[in-house]
Design an enzyme around this catalytic site. Sequence first.
Site, PDB file in Angstrom:
ATOM      1  N   MET A  20      47.443  42.915  42.660  1.00 21.28           N
ATOM      2  CA  MET A  20      46.129  43.338  42.186  1.00 21.28           C
ATOM      3  C   MET A  20      45.066  42.666  43.044  1.00 21.28           C
ATOM      4  SD  MET A  20      45.404  41.180  38.794  1.00 21.28           S
ATOM      5  CE  MET A  20      45.157  39.433  38.909  1.00 21.28           C
ATOM      6  N   PRO A  21      44.027  43.403  43.395  1.00 22.30           N
ATOM      7  CA  PRO A  21      42.949  42.776  44.155  1.00 22.30           C
ATOM      8  C   PRO A  21      41.993  42.012  43.241  1.00 22.30           C
ATOM      9  CG  PRO A  21      42.594  45.137  44.006  1.00 22.30           C
ATOM     10  CD  PRO A  21      43.885  44.846  43.322  1.00 22.30           C
ATOM     11  N   TYR A  22      41.530  40.900  43.752  1.00 23.80           N
ATOM     12  CA  TYR A  22      40.532  40.076  43.086  1.00 23.80           C
ATOM     13  C   TYR A  22      39.440  39.819  44.114  1.00 23.80           C
ATOM     14  CZ  TYR A  22      38.270  35.816  41.425  1.00 23.80           C
ATOM     15  OH  TYR A  22      37.353  34.882  41.052  1.00 23.80           O
ATOM     16  N   TYR A  60      39.824  43.469  40.003  1.00 26.42           N
ATOM     17  CA  TYR A  60      38.932  42.528  39.320  1.00 26.42           C
ATOM     18  C   TYR A  60      37.837  42.082  40.271  1.00 26.42           C
ATOM     19  CZ  TYR A  60      42.543  42.546  35.822  1.00 26.42           C
ATOM     20  OH  TYR A  60      43.430  42.951  34.866  1.00 26.42           O
TER      21      TYR A  60
END
Length: 83
Positions: A20-22, A60
């Site tokens: 997941m990208p943050y 996110y």
Amino acid sequence: MHYQQIQNGIKYKLLKHKTMPYVNIRITDEQVTKDEKRQLIEGVTQLLAEVLNKKPKTTYVVIDEIPIENWGANGKQYLGTKK
């Protein structure tokens, strides 16, 4: 978990699972509105979806507002607002 792929004689290490990208956006606290923050979050999310094919549901974005006196550039502390 990583695995290797060889393409054109070059060995690459790739992730076997998607992450997941943050994204952390750091800006000075110069009266950025809720709407401007919303636009930043929507824009970054859309960019990651278009460029990296990331799912918006697992993207996110966090916006940190830094006091202007804690910000500097070119060896100088900012002492006033830029607006």
